[in-house]
Design an enzyme around this catalytic site. Structure first.
Site, PDB file in Angstrom:
ATOM      1  N   CYS A 110       0.806  -1.226   0.000  1.00 46.98           N
ATOM      2  CA  CYS A 110       0.000   0.000   0.000  1.00 46.98           C
ATOM      3  C   CYS A 110       0.836   1.271   0.000  1.00 46.98           C
ATOM      4  O   CYS A 110       0.335   2.348  -0.312  1.00 46.98           O
ATOM      5  CB  CYS A 110      -0.952  -0.005   1.194  1.00 46.98           C
ATOM      6  SG  CYS A 110      -2.105  -1.399   1.189  1.00 46.98           S
ATOM      7  N   HIS A 244      -3.218   7.193   1.929  1.00 44.92           N
ATOM      8  CA  HIS A 244      -3.660   5.880   1.453  1.00 44.92           C
ATOM      9  C   HIS A 244      -5.014   5.593   2.087  1.00 44.92           C
ATOM     10  O   HIS A 244      -5.206   5.761   3.289  1.00 44.92           O
ATOM     11  CB  HIS A 244      -2.647   4.809   1.841  1.00 44.92           C
ATOM     12  CG  HIS A 244      -3.181   3.417   1.759  1.00 44.92           C
ATOM     13  ND1 HIS A 244      -3.817   2.936   0.644  1.00 44.92           N
ATOM     14  CD2 HIS A 244      -3.197   2.412   2.678  1.00 44.92           C
ATOM     15  CE1 HIS A 244      -4.202   1.690   0.857  1.00 44.92           C
ATOM     16  NE2 HIS A 244      -3.844   1.356   2.087  1.00 44.92           N
ATOM     17  N   ASN A 274     -10.396  -0.025  -0.210  1.00 44.60           N
ATOM     18  CA  ASN A 274      -8.942   0.032  -0.151  1.00 44.60           C
ATOM     19  C   ASN A 274      -8.390  -0.567  -1.445  1.00 44.60           C
ATOM     20  O   ASN A 274      -8.503  -1.771  -1.677  1.00 44.60           O
ATOM     21  CB  ASN A 274      -8.456  -0.746   1.070  1.00 44.60           C
ATOM     22  CG  ASN A 274      -6.948  -0.757   1.219  1.00 44.60           C
ATOM     23  OD1 ASN A 274      -6.208  -0.492   0.281  1.00 44.60           O
ATOM     24  ND2 ASN A 274      -6.481  -1.102   2.417  1.00 44.60           N
TER      25      ASN A 274
END
Length: 317
Positions: A110, A244, A274
């Protein structure tokens, strides 16, 4: 010499999967998912690979920038969900774009988009390139255990891209890595070796929710404060924080810990879930096309995830 952003692009597959759809697969509901994660819906690929989506995001970014694909000297790509170990996702995107340039994959889960920007800055500093495509693209639905309520509600598919050229708008970054697989792990299939004796772990996303939450909040707070301190800045100097998009609660908690208004954080996890390495470039493209970003705006981009790895960078628009 670092770089400036010339254009942005994104792509998400057309299939939208709502929390009601997820509730037909596992024991959950909209209220439970919204309270714990903040995701209302996510886009899920039905017939496109990570490279397919990355290519479409790249084309959108090229069109936005006014740069021809033949002008690209380097394609940097981040993905933990490509269909093949080799060829790499960046090689497949190059092939689909029909260009001839160097390509490179970066695996930092990520946090990878910020790792890519730092890598791009290095190429520009050495005078090796004039224009770079940086792409985060994920088909996380491929590696999610759709019988695990704790993870399948979180993730979505999509891609984001930026076109970069030599300039001075990438200001600084910080990185922290603490290697280990005890909190987040995405194992590969173990293979068929008759000699390997270690127990097979299912090749899906394995994540300890509470440990991940603590790591993420600590990372976003520590990294952003360190980065601002070493550049003699405060949060008042920052126009937007573009984190993020891991979990709404993580962002909310970090906002409280940092004493920064929630309005300064750009959030779209409710619509996309996500998307790992794609989440920050998707957010940047939305902000860019909505006219939210003006020349000279200071942006703070923090990311955190598997590795465990975290990063944050300062970008002047």
């Amino acid at each position: 010499m670092s770089f400036s952003v010339l254009g942005t692009g994104m792509y998400v597959p057309p299939r939208v999967v709502t929390n009601e759809d997820i509730s037909k697969l596992v024991d959950t509901n909209d209220a439970w998912i919204m309270q714990r994660v903040g995701v209302k819906q996510r886009h899920i690929s039905t017939n496109e690979t990570a490279a397919d989506m990355g290519c479409k995001a790249a084309i959108a970014a090229l069109e936005n920038s006014g740069v021809k694909k033949e002008e690209i000297d380097l394609i940097l790509t981040a993905s933990v969900s490509g269909e093949s170990i080799s060829p790499s996702v960046s090689c497949m995107i190059q092939n689909k774009l029909g260009v001839n340039c160097m390509t490179m994959d970066i695996n930092a889960a990520c946090s990878a988009f910020v790792f890519m920007l730092e890598t791009a800055a290095g190429f520009f500093a050495r005078g090796k390139v004039k224009k770079i495509l940086a792409i985060g693209t994920e088909r996380l639905s491929r590696i999610v255990d759709w019988e695990d309520r704790g993870t399948c509600v979180i993730f979505g598919d999509g891609a984001g891209a930026v076109v970069l050229e030599a300039g001075d708008n990438y200001m600084d970054a910080v990185f922290h890595v603490k290697g280990g697989d005890n909190v987040i792990d995405i194992p590969q299939p173990i293979g068929k070796s008759p000699f390997y004796e270690k127990e097979q772990k299912k090749p899906f996303i394995h994540m300890k929710g509470q440990d991940t939450f603590k790591f993420a909040v600590n990372a976003i707070c520590h990294d952003t404060k360190q980065l601002l301190k070493q550049n003699n800045l405060t949060f008042d100097d920052i126009k937007y924080i573009v984190p993020h998009q891991a979990n709404q609660r993580i962002i909310d908690f970090a906002s409280v810990m940092l004493k920064v208004p929630k309005e300064k954080f750009y959030v779209n996890i409710d619509r996309f879930g996500n998307t790992s390495s794609a989440s920050i470039p998707i957010a940047l493209d939305e902000m860019n096309r909505q006219g939210m970003l003006q020349k000279g705006d200071l942006l703070l981009l923090p990311a955190f995830g598997g590795g465990l790895a975290s990063a944050a960078c300062l970008l002047r628009w």
